[in-house]
Scaffold this active site. Structure first.
Site, PDB file in Angstrom:
ATOM      1  N   ASN A 208       3.055 -18.558   3.308  1.00 25.96           N
ATOM      2  CA  ASN A 208       4.227 -18.429   3.595  1.00 25.96           C
ATOM      3  C   ASN A 208       4.095 -18.464   5.335  1.00 25.96           C
ATOM      4  O   ASN A 208       2.669 -18.343   5.775  1.00 25.96           O
ATOM      5  CB  ASN A 208       4.732 -17.246   2.723  1.00 25.96           C
ATOM      6  CG  ASN A 208       3.227 -15.920   3.420  1.00 25.96           C
ATOM      7  OD1 ASN A 208       3.337 -15.469   4.920  1.00 25.96           O
ATOM      8  ND2 ASN A 208       2.407 -15.467   2.611  1.00 25.96           N
ATOM      9  N   LYS A 286      -7.977 -33.943  -6.399  1.00 29.12           N
ATOM     10  CA  LYS A 286      -6.307 -33.481  -6.325  1.00 29.12           C
ATOM     11  C   LYS A 286      -5.839 -34.527  -7.022  1.00 29.12           C
ATOM     12  O   LYS A 286      -5.834 -35.414  -8.194  1.00 29.12           O
ATOM     13  CB  LYS A 286      -6.681 -34.897  -5.042  1.00 29.12           C
ATOM     14  CG  LYS A 286      -5.366 -34.892  -4.290  1.00 29.12           C
ATOM     15  CD  LYS A 286      -5.449 -35.364  -2.873  1.00 29.12           C
ATOM     16  CE  LYS A 286      -4.191 -36.270  -2.544  1.00 29.12           C
ATOM     17  NZ  LYS A 286      -3.935 -37.097  -1.596  1.00 29.12           N
ATOM     18  N   PRO A 304      -2.449 -10.082  -8.168  1.00 29.04           N
ATOM     19  CA  PRO A 304      -2.569  -8.687  -8.624  1.00 29.04           C
ATOM     20  C   PRO A 304      -2.170  -8.025  -7.334  1.00 29.04           C
ATOM     21  O   PRO A 304      -1.929  -8.550  -6.048  1.00 29.04           O
ATOM     22  CB  PRO A 304      -4.383  -8.841  -7.851  1.00 29.04           C
ATOM     23  CG  PRO A 304      -4.558  -9.116  -7.520  1.00 29.04           C
ATOM     24  CD  PRO A 304      -3.607 -10.332  -7.857  1.00 29.04           C
ATOM     25  N   ASP A 305      -1.331  -6.720  -7.450  1.00 28.46           N
ATOM     26  CA  ASP A 305      -0.634  -5.723  -6.739  1.00 28.46           C
ATOM     27  C   ASP A 305      -1.642  -4.841  -5.894  1.00 28.46           C
ATOM     28  O   ASP A 305      -2.069  -4.563  -6.627  1.00 28.46           O
ATOM     29  CB  ASP A 305       0.888  -5.070  -7.301  1.00 28.46           C
ATOM     30  CG  ASP A 305       0.898  -4.891  -5.370  1.00 28.46           C
ATOM     31  OD1 ASP A 305       0.597  -4.818  -4.945  1.00 28.46           O
ATOM     32  OD2 ASP A 305       2.684  -4.716  -5.641  1.00 28.46           O
ATOM     33  N   ILE A 306      -1.974  -5.767  -4.933  1.00 28.64           N
ATOM     34  CA  ILE A 306      -3.412  -4.896  -4.056  1.00 28.64           C
ATOM     35  C   ILE A 306      -2.847  -3.749  -3.922  1.00 28.64           C
ATOM     36  O   ILE A 306      -3.496  -1.977  -4.355  1.00 28.64           O
ATOM     37  CB  ILE A 306      -4.318  -5.680  -2.709  1.00 28.64           C
ATOM     38  CG1 ILE A 306      -3.894  -7.412  -3.549  1.00 28.64           C
ATOM     39  CG2 ILE A 306      -5.006  -5.113  -2.451  1.00 28.64           C
ATOM     40  CD1 ILE A 306      -3.979  -8.088  -2.156  1.00 28.64           C
ATOM     41  N   PHE A 324       3.843  -2.489   3.789  1.00 29.25           N
ATOM     42  CA  PHE A 324       4.354  -2.694   4.534  1.00 29.25           C
ATOM     43  C   PHE A 324       6.147  -3.441   3.403  1.00 29.25           C
ATOM     44  O   PHE A 324       5.414  -3.967   1.993  1.00 29.25           O
ATOM     45  CB  PHE A 324       4.374  -3.944   5.286  1.00 29.25           C
ATOM     46  CG  PHE A 324       3.880  -3.220   6.616  1.00 29.25           C
ATOM     47  CD1 PHE A 324       2.444  -3.001   6.604  1.00 29.25           C
ATOM     48  CD2 PHE A 324       4.484  -3.585   7.890  1.00 29.25           C
ATOM     49  CE1 PHE A 324       2.137  -2.651   7.385  1.00 29.25           C
ATOM     50  CE2 PHE A 324       4.191  -3.586   8.788  1.00 29.25           C
ATOM     51  CZ  PHE A 324       3.057  -2.558   9.045  1.00 29.25           C
ATOM     52  N   LYS A 338      10.991   0.370  -3.128  1.00 28.44           N
ATOM     53  CA  LYS A 338       9.022  -0.270  -3.482  1.00 28.44           C
ATOM     54  C   LYS A 338       8.308   1.111  -3.043  1.00 28.44           C
ATOM     55  O   LYS A 338       7.394   0.568  -3.576  1.00 28.44           O
ATOM     56  CB  LYS A 338       9.212  -1.136  -1.877  1.00 28.44           C
ATOM     57  CG  LYS A 338       8.192  -1.679  -2.455  1.00 28.44           C
ATOM     58  CD  LYS A 338       8.079  -3.009  -1.186  1.00 28.44           C
ATOM     59  CE  LYS A 338       8.494  -3.781  -1.581  1.00 28.44           C
ATOM     60  NZ  LYS A 338       8.835  -4.867  -1.142  1.00 28.44           N
ATOM     61  N   LYS A 342       5.185   1.569  -6.053  1.00 33.38           N
ATOM     62  CA  LYS A 342       3.777   1.173  -5.665  1.00 33.38           C
ATOM     63  C   LYS A 342       3.134   2.484  -5.697  1.00 33.38           C
ATOM     64  O   LYS A 342       1.832   2.493  -5.822  1.00 33.38           O
ATOM     65  CB  LYS A 342       3.921   0.070  -4.159  1.00 33.38           C
ATOM     66  CG  LYS A 342       5.370  -1.134  -4.686  1.00 33.38           C
ATOM     67  CD  LYS A 342       4.355  -1.866  -4.102  1.00 33.38           C
ATOM     68  CE  LYS A 342       4.674  -3.399  -3.796  1.00 33.38           C
ATOM     69  NZ  LYS A 342       4.049  -4.398  -3.411  1.00 33.38           N
TER      70      LYS A 342
HETATM   71  O1  C5P Z   1       5.906  -6.231  -3.206  1.00 27.74           O
HETATM   72  P1  C5P Z   1       6.359  -6.846  -1.398  1.00 27.74           P
HETATM   73  O2  C5P Z   1       5.314  -7.792  -1.371  1.00 27.74           O
HETATM   74  O3  C5P Z   1       7.008  -7.259  -1.150  1.00 27.74           O
HETATM   75  O4  C5P Z   1       5.331  -5.507  -1.698  1.00 27.74           O
HETATM   76  C1  C5P Z   1       4.849  -5.205   0.425  1.00 27.74           C
HETATM   77  C2  C5P Z   1       3.462  -4.741   0.422  1.00 27.74           C
HETATM   78  O5  C5P Z   1       2.934  -5.074  -0.726  1.00 27.74           O
HETATM   79  C3  C5P Z   1       3.148  -5.034   1.554  1.00 27.74           C
HETATM   80  O6  C5P Z   1       2.145  -3.665   1.772  1.00 27.74           O
HETATM   81  C4  C5P Z   1       1.602  -6.083   1.246  1.00 27.74           C
HETATM   82  O7  C5P Z   1       0.813  -6.294   1.542  1.00 27.74           O
HETATM   83  C5  C5P Z   1       1.598  -5.126  -0.220  1.00 27.74           C
HETATM   84  N1  C5P Z   1       1.279  -6.201  -1.457  1.00 27.74           N
HETATM   85  C6  C5P Z   1      -0.035  -5.987  -1.855  1.00 27.74           C
HETATM   86  N2  C5P Z   1      -0.729  -7.097  -3.000  1.00 27.74           N
HETATM   87  C7  C5P Z   1       0.825  -8.150  -3.294  1.00 27.74           C
HETATM   88  C8  C5P Z   1       1.867  -8.279  -2.499  1.00 27.74           C
HETATM   89  C9  C5P Z   1       2.014  -7.373  -2.151  1.00 27.74           C
HETATM   90  O8  C5P Z   1      -1.019  -5.294  -1.253  1.00 27.74           O
HETATM   91  N3  C5P Z   1       0.045  -8.939  -4.649  1.00 27.74           N
END
Ligand code: C5P
Length: 398
Positions: A208, A286, A304-306, A324, A338, A342
């Site tokens: 990205n 490849k 994973p959503d860290i 963020f 959000k 979260k």
């Molecule tokens: O859900 P979204 O991607 O919009 O959330 C953004 C926030 O979540 C940011 O703080 C980003 O660093 C964190 N994030 C994360 N792990 C992910 C996706 C987003 O820590 N897999």
């Protein structure tokens, strides 16, 4: 003021050494005591007598000065100071520092110390810009070495550009900042930053547009307040912040592992633009173009959503978890939802609609969302956003 502070001043060999005599005077005017160390090269430009007279202290010159080893060994000399200042720092001295050489008194003190080191480089423009010097600067930054300068301007050698030693007053200000009892001293903070790269095969990846500039600025602002910062970053364009514990990763899964390894921390700021999905079965070799024109099909798996994982920890959760939210519409409503989802303490919401020019730009317009509601900050530079956020974090951890 530097009353009672002890500075070990290493004077390297360079024409800028004449400014180091003025630096000694200015540090003393602020109440500091200065112990000068001259390198062999330094002695060519500054006489031991003038350094000693201005400092009002013996000058150290030789590693094998047995009287001093009996009186005060190099280990003690390097540790009895509050801060080591290297001014001027030559390319050679920085190269020694970066590779851990200890073959004279100055380099031995620098290797033996457990104190912070502030470096004021001074050299010819080409020498400063040489990849070897820049590599050493980056290595020293990773080691937590602080820098002041170099300034740009005309040089004694007749060339023009970066390489002039910072002015003594600027060095004094950097010494004060390095010794300031910042409000975040003793606090450990994690900052994630940059994009992640999710491999499709060994040569292709999904990424990205995050530059990593806001995350780097936040890390620098926290370091300036005295925090110990672990900076976990994806492959970002922005220069790396200095004075942090740097952990480079590529994928979201690697970032999650690095974050877990960095805990416990007092606060965590998740500024990274983590890819939501990875390619489920990234190919180990490849992917070849098919003769018949058949197109590869990529299947995705969720990363994973860290942020959510850390915010929802049952034990050992950081006291403050900041996320963020990059949104293109309904910024405040989406970011508020959000934050609840979260379960982080704060969300910094920003409008990344292409029309705002924020993504990849140098400015940011954020709204801080907490349980108390939404606080919209005026549009300002990413450094200013970082300074404001760092000050708020310091306040929250009091
Ligand atoms: O859900 P979204 O991607 O919009 O959330 C953004 C926030 O979540 C940011 O703080 C980003 O660093 C964190 N994030 C994360 N792990 C992910 C996706 C987003 O820590 N897999």
């Amino acid at each position: 003021m530097l009353a009672g502070r002890r500075i070990l001043l290493i004077i390297g060999g360079g024409i800028a050494g004449y400014k180091s005599l003025d630096l000694i005077r200015k540090l003393k005017e602020q109440g500091a005591s200065v112990v000068p160390v001259l390198t062999r090269g330094g002695e060519e430009f500054v006489t031991p007598l003038s350094a000693a007279a201005l400092a009002g202290h013996k000058v150290y010159r030789d590693l094998f000065d047995l009287t001093d080893e009996a009186e005060m060994g190099h280990i003690e000399l390097s540790r009895s100071a509050d801060l080591i200042v290297v001014a001027p720092a030559t390319a050679d001295l920085m190269a020694k520092m970066a590779s851990g050489l200890a073959n004279d008194l100055a380099s031995t003190l620098l290797l033996a110390t457990d104190k912070r080191v502030l470096v004021a480089p001074a050299m010819n423009v080409r020498m400063w810009q040489h990849p070897a010097t820049q590599r050493n600067v980056a290595l020293l930054g990773d080691d937590g070495v602080l820098f002041v300068g170099p300034d740009s301007g005309s040089m004694a050698c007749g060339e023009f550009g970066p390489g002039r030693m910072a002015e003594p007053l600027a060095i004094v200000a950097a010494v004060e900042a390095a010794l300031a009892n910042g409000p975040m001293r003793g606090r450990r903070v994690l900052v994630t930053s940059g994009p992640t790269h999710e491999p499709i095969d060994p040569v292709r990846y999904i990424a990205n547009r995050s530059s990593g500039a806001q995350g780097a600025a936040i890390a620098s602002a926290l370091v300036a307040l005295g925090a110990e910062v672990v900076f976990v970053t994806g492959p970002a364009e922005a220069p790396m912040p200095l004075g942090v514990e740097l952990v480079r990763i590529e994928t979201a899964q690697q970032m999650a592992n690095a974050v877990a390894a960095a805990l416990p921390v007092d606060a965590a700021v998740f500024a990274a633009a983590v890819a939501d999905w990875r390619v489920a079965s990234a190919s180990g070799s490849k992917i070849k173009k098919q003769a018949g024109g058949a197109l590869p099909v990529l299947e995705f798996a969720e990363n994973p959503d860290i942020l959510a994982t850390v915010a929802q920890m049952q034990s050992g959760r950081p006291r403050l978890v900041v996320g963020f939210a990059a949104e293109t519409d309904d910024v405040i409503a989406n970011a508020t939802a959000k934050r609840k989802r979260k379960q982080c303490d704060w969300i910094l919401a920003n409008d990344v609609n292409p029309a705002t020019g924020i993504m990849g730009g140098s400015e940011n317009a954020v709204t801080l969302i907490s349980q108390d509601g939404a606080d919209s900050w005026p549009r300002m530079g990413k450094d200013a956003v970082a300074a404001k956020l760092a000050a708020k974090i310091a306040e929250a951890l009091k």
